[in-house]
Design a protein around this motif. Structure first.
Motif, PDB file in Angstrom:
ATOM      1  N   LEU A 105       9.235  12.292   8.856  1.00 59.66           N
ATOM      2  CA  LEU A 105       9.703  10.939   8.567  1.00 59.66           C
ATOM      3  C   LEU A 105       9.846  10.087   9.826  1.00 59.66           C
ATOM      4  O   LEU A 105       9.998   8.878   9.733  1.00 59.66           O
ATOM      5  N   GLY A 106       9.826  10.734  10.999  1.00 58.73           N
ATOM      6  CA  GLY A 106       9.944   9.967  12.238  1.00 58.73           C
ATOM      7  C   GLY A 106      11.037  10.436  13.176  1.00 58.73           C
ATOM      8  O   GLY A 106      11.220   9.866  14.256  1.00 58.73           O
ATOM      9  N   ALA A 107      11.785  11.465  12.783  1.00 61.27           N
ATOM     10  CA  ALA A 107      12.786  12.033  13.701  1.00 61.27           C
ATOM     11  C   ALA A 107      12.054  12.780  14.814  1.00 61.27           C
ATOM     12  O   ALA A 107      10.858  13.067  14.704  1.00 61.27           O
ATOM     13  N   ARG A 108      12.782  13.087  15.870  1.00 63.47           N
ATOM     14  CA  ARG A 108      12.228  13.906  16.946  1.00 63.47           C
ATOM     15  C   ARG A 108      13.314  14.867  17.411  1.00 63.47           C
ATOM     16  O   ARG A 108      14.497  14.632  17.188  1.00 63.47           O
ATOM     17  N   ARG A 109      12.906  15.938  18.021  1.00 62.68           N
ATOM     18  CA  ARG A 109      13.875  16.885  18.577  1.00 62.68           C
ATOM     19  C   ARG A 109      14.550  16.231  19.773  1.00 62.68           C
ATOM     20  O   ARG A 109      13.910  15.495  20.523  1.00 62.68           O
ATOM     21  N   ALA A 110      15.832  16.504  19.950  1.00 62.31           N
ATOM     22  CA  ALA A 110      16.591  15.888  21.038  1.00 62.31           C
ATOM     23  C   ALA A 110      17.324  16.961  21.829  1.00 62.31           C
ATOM     24  O   ALA A 110      17.833  17.925  21.259  1.00 62.31           O
ATOM     25  N   ASP A 111      17.360  16.779  23.116  1.00 63.21           N
ATOM     26  CA  ASP A 111      18.083  17.691  24.010  1.00 63.21           C
ATOM     27  C   ASP A 111      19.331  16.982  24.503  1.00 63.21           C
ATOM     28  O   ASP A 111      19.249  15.997  25.222  1.00 63.21           O
ATOM     29  N   VAL A 112      20.482  17.475  24.079  1.00 63.50           N
ATOM     30  CA  VAL A 112      21.761  16.914  24.527  1.00 63.50           C
ATOM     31  C   VAL A 112      22.543  17.962  25.314  1.00 63.50           C
ATOM     32  O   VAL A 112      23.761  17.903  25.402  1.00 63.50           O
ATOM     33  N   GLY A 113      21.811  18.944  25.853  1.00 60.01           N
ATOM     34  CA  GLY A 113      22.448  19.981  26.651  1.00 60.01           C
ATOM     35  C   GLY A 113      22.732  21.256  25.902  1.00 60.01           C
ATOM     36  O   GLY A 113      23.480  22.110  26.382  1.00 60.01           O
ATOM     37  N   GLN A 114      22.134  21.435  24.752  1.00 57.86           N
ATOM     38  CA  GLN A 114      22.382  22.661  23.999  1.00 57.86           C
ATOM     39  C   GLN A 114      21.751  23.863  24.711  1.00 57.86           C
ATOM     40  O   GLN A 114      20.805  23.713  25.477  1.00 57.86           O
ATOM     41  N   SER A 115      22.280  25.044  24.426  1.00 59.63           N
ATOM     42  CA  SER A 115      21.850  26.269  25.107  1.00 59.63           C
ATOM     43  C   SER A 115      20.672  26.955  24.410  1.00 59.63           C
ATOM     44  O   SER A 115      20.019  27.798  24.999  1.00 59.63           O
ATOM     45  N   GLY A 116      20.463  26.636  23.148  1.00 63.25           N
ATOM     46  CA  GLY A 116      19.445  27.329  22.367  1.00 63.25           C
ATOM     47  C   GLY A 116      20.039  28.396  21.471  1.00 63.25           C
ATOM     48  O   GLY A 116      19.361  28.969  20.629  1.00 63.25           O
ATOM     49  N   GLU A 117      21.318  28.675  21.639  1.00 70.88           N
ATOM     50  CA  GLU A 117      22.015  29.676  20.825  1.00 70.88           C
ATOM     51  C   GLU A 117      22.816  29.038  19.694  1.00 70.88           C
ATOM     52  O   GLU A 117      23.489  29.737  18.947  1.00 70.88           O
ATOM     53  N   GLU A 118      22.753  27.725  19.561  1.00 78.91           N
ATOM     54  CA  GLU A 118      23.563  27.020  18.569  1.00 78.91           C
ATOM     55  C   GLU A 118      23.083  27.317  17.151  1.00 78.91           C
ATOM     56  O   GLU A 118      21.932  27.697  16.940  1.00 78.91           O
ATOM     57  N   SER A 119      23.963  27.097  16.224  1.00 79.07           N
ATOM     58  CA  SER A 119      23.620  27.275  14.811  1.00 79.07           C
ATOM     59  C   SER A 119      23.191  25.941  14.201  1.00 79.07           C
ATOM     60  O   SER A 119      23.146  25.798  12.992  1.00 79.07           O
ATOM     61  N   TRP A 120      22.895  24.956  15.031  1.00 76.52           N
ATOM     62  CA  TRP A 120      22.450  23.654  14.573  1.00 76.52           C
ATOM     63  C   TRP A 120      21.228  23.238  15.368  1.00 76.52           C
ATOM     64  O   TRP A 120      20.945  23.758  16.431  1.00 76.52           O
ATOM     65  N   THR A 121      20.507  22.279  14.794  1.00 74.84           N
ATOM     66  CA  THR A 121      19.338  21.708  15.456  1.00 74.84           C
ATOM     67  C   THR A 121      19.623  20.236  15.699  1.00 74.84           C
ATOM     68  O   THR A 121      20.028  19.525  14.770  1.00 74.84           O
ATOM     69  N   VAL A 122      19.441  19.789  16.935  1.00 73.06           N
ATOM     70  CA  VAL A 122      19.686  18.390  17.279  1.00 73.06           C
ATOM     71  C   VAL A 122      18.381  17.611  17.148  1.00 73.06           C
ATOM     72  O   VAL A 122      17.357  17.983  17.715  1.00 73.06           O
ATOM     73  N   LEU A 123      18.439  16.550  16.365  1.00 73.66           N
ATOM     74  CA  LEU A 123      17.311  15.638  16.192  1.00 73.66           C
ATOM     75  C   LEU A 123      17.783  14.232  16.538  1.00 73.66           C
ATOM     76  O   LEU A 123      18.983  13.986  16.668  1.00 73.66           O
TER      77      LEU A 123
END
Length: 123
Positions: free
Chosen positions: A86-104
């Motif tokens: 739909l037009g979202a993109r992945r976003a990096d806000v400093g997450q470690s990669g171990e989170e149980s959520w995905t930042v878009l």
């Protein structure tokens, strides 16, 4: 009567495009459209909607407030793929990669998360 949440307001450069993205993302519809605001929600009687208001200044830093979306465990990856289409993109806000959520981020860069499904408690 105590106060109640009425709208979540999101600043936007392109009101129709951002309202359309969030309407499709949430399976909501446009409830009202004026020159300087567009309101979306699940229906006219919903207690809370999202209101898009125009701004001219660009977004420069991480949001101080963001939306968390959830779905079922089986649908989570498919929903993330749908949001990206739909037009979202992945976003990096400093997450470690171990989170149980995905930042878009939505098409205008507003971050939001797709979190793990809520667990239902059986009593």
């Amino acid at each position: 009567m105590p106060v109640a949440l009425h709208h979540i307001v999101i600043d936007a450069h392109d009101l129709p495009a951002l309202a359309r993205f969030w309407s499709e993302a949430l399976h909501w519809r446009v409830l009202s459209e004026r020159e300087r605001e567009i309101v979306i929600g699940p229906d006219e009687n919903a207690p809370v909607g999202i209101c898009f208001m125009p701004v001219t200044d660009p977004k420069v830093v991480k949001n101080r407030l963001h939306l968390d979306l959830t779905t079922t465990a089986e649908d989570r990856d498919a929903e993330i793929a749908r949001l990206l289409a739909l037009g979202a993109r992945r976003a990096d806000v400093g997450q470690s990669g171990e989170e149980s959520w995905t930042v878009l981020a939505d098409p205008e860069g507003n971050e939001f998360c797709v979190v793990r499904p809520k667990r239902t408690l059986v009593g």
